[in-house]
Every structure is written in structure tokens, then in C-alpha cells.
Design an enzyme around this catalytic site. Structure first.
Site, PDB file in Angstrom:
ATOM      1  N   GLN A  60      -1.134-122.256 -47.594  1.00 43.43           N
ATOM      2  CA  GLN A  60      -1.041-121.352 -48.736  1.00 43.43           C
ATOM      3  C   GLN A  60      -0.277-120.099 -48.338  1.00 43.43           C
ATOM      4  OE1 GLN A  60      -4.609-121.488 -50.941  1.00 43.43           O
ATOM      5  NE2 GLN A  60      -3.884-120.208 -52.589  1.00 43.43           N
ATOM      6  N   ASP A  61      -0.966-119.040 -47.896  1.00 41.77           N
ATOM      7  CA  ASP A  61      -0.201-117.921 -47.345  1.00 41.77           C
ATOM      8  C   ASP A  61      -0.626-117.707 -45.895  1.00 41.77           C
ATOM      9  OD1 ASP A  61      -2.668-116.811 -47.966  1.00 41.77           O
ATOM     10  OD2 ASP A  61      -1.858-114.987 -48.855  1.00 41.77           O
ATOM     11  N   PRO A  62       0.132-116.910 -45.131  1.00 43.68           N
ATOM     12  CA  PRO A  62      -0.152-116.786 -43.697  1.00 43.68           C
ATOM     13  C   PRO A  62      -1.523-116.157 -43.439  1.00 43.68           C
ATOM     14  CG  PRO A  62       2.050-115.956 -44.230  1.00 43.68           C
ATOM     15  CD  PRO A  62       1.344-116.174 -45.531  1.00 43.68           C
TER      16      PRO A  62
END
Length: 223
Positions: A60-62
Site C-alpha cells: 500500500q504505502d511505505p
């Protein structure tokens, strides 16, 4: 042999992409801590060239904690504690792949080097603020990445864990590619079907059936 430059070169000239890059630069210039470091943002593409991709894992995101994110989804640099989602990925590998030994670190570079594209759908994040860059244009860019893989490659294995990844993968042509879906490996959802999904052995079966080298999922110790 096509490269990322061939399939995404024009994309990086689009206004939305320039706006995304400007947004991230301004955030850094304003003194905000943004992960991963600028040099690591595109590491997924650096370590796995377009023509070498066999498997795609969508994150998804870091990670938004210090020293965690380095541009490969789910992976952390050596010396950083293994995050909970990756702990569950290792648990499933241990269950699914005969002889898999749970590593003491979370550095997944060897997967990337074998053709596993470890792609977050949002490529940057503000420290301590999950999903803070979700609406900055990255989603559109990674949609184009997935579309390019879908169109120009055949027989890829897409591992879509959790609703976000599954939504991103809705346009993948199931006639051309293999798509395996399960809940996210996060401790909040792993027990709902990620643990027991068998995706790693299934991936290698797909690759073997297509006369491709299977992935060696074992992560070697850091020397």
C-alpha cells in the site's frame, strides 16, 4: 527487450506526475520527514527490470517509521526489526514452502533480484502518518505501471493481499496472467485467510508450468 523507460518514459512527462514529484519535493523542503529517502523512492524499478518481472506483490504505502522504508514493499533494511506484516509473511512461507527457515531480518532484495516486483501503490509517506501521500498522484502512476505489465507481459503472477491491492488489480486480464488473492498479512487480518493461503508454492507451480525458474523464497542471512 522492453525496459521501464520504454513503457513509462512518457508517463513521467505527464503533468500529474510532475505535480506528484513537486509535491514530494515541497514536503521535504518544508522540513517534513518523508520516507523513503529520495534516492530510494523508485527502488522497486531499479532492482527488478521490466522484462525480468515474473511476480508482482502489491503493497500500500511505505512504512512510516524511522529507517524502515527503502522502496521495496514489505521489506526493511538489515538491522531494522521485522515488521508485523512481514512476520506473518514469513510464517506463511514456513508453513507453505518445505524447508523454509524464518530469517532474522526483513531485507527482501533477493526476491527483487529474482523478478519479484515489490511495488507499493503509493511511493512516499510522511513520517508517522500512514496514507498521508495517498492522494498526491502516486495511485495514478502505479495504475499505469500495472496496466503496462498487464498489456506488455504475459504469464505474470500477481499476489493481491487485502482490499486495496485487490481493487488495484481489478483490471488485470485473468486470461493472460495469474491472480492470487488473500486478506492482508497485517496482524489485523492475517488470520482471516492469509495464513494458509499457499500463495508462494502456487506461484512457483505457475512458473514451473510455464518453464520459468521458480522463486527461491528463502532469505539468506546477512553476512
Amino acid at each position: 527487450m522492453q525496459t521501464w523507460s520504454d513503457v513509462l518514459g512518457q508517463e513521467k512527462k505527464q503533468a500529474y506526475f510532475q505535480e506528484t514529484m513537486d509535491f514530494v519535493r515541497r514536503e521535504r523542503e518544508a522540513g517534513k520527514i518523508v520516507y523513503p529517502p529520495a534516492a530510494d523512492v523508485f527502488n522497486a524499478f531499479k532492482y527488478t527490470e521490466f522484462a525480468d518481472v515474473k511476480v508482482v506483490i502489491l503493497g500500500q504505502d511505505p512504512y512510516h517509521g524511522p529507517n524502515q522504508a527503502h522502496g521495496l514493499c514489505f521489506s526493511v533494511l538489515p538491522g531494522v526489526a521485522v515488521p508485523p506484516s512481514l512476520v506473518n509473511i514469513y510464517k506463511e512461507l514456513h508453513r507453505d514452502i518445505p524447508g523454509f527457515e524464518i530469517p532474522s531480518h526483513g531485507y527482501l532484495l533477493s526476491w527483487a533480484q529474482q523478478g519479484v516486483l515489490l511495488l507499493n501503490t503509493v511511493l512516499t509517506v510522511e513520517a508517522g502518518k500512514a496514507h498521508s501521500h495517498a492522494s498526491s498522484g502516486w495511485e495514478h502512476f502505479t495504475d499505469r505501471v500495472i496496466a503496462a505489465l498487464n498489456e506488455h507481459r504475459e504469464g505474470l503472477v500477481f499476489l493481491l493481499w487485502g482490499n486495496h491491492a485487490q481493487k488495484k488489480g481489478q483490471y488485470i486480464d485473468r486470461q493472460r496472467h495469474h491472480v492470487l488473492m488473500a486478506p492482508h498479512p497485517s496482524p489485523l487480518s492475517a488470520h482471516r485467510g492469509f495464513l494458509g493461503c499457499g500463495h508462494f508454492s502456487q506461484t512457483n507451480q505457475f512458473l514451473t508450468d510455464a518453464d520459468k525458474q521458480p522463486i527461491n523464497w528463502q532469505i539468506a542471512p546477512i553476512a
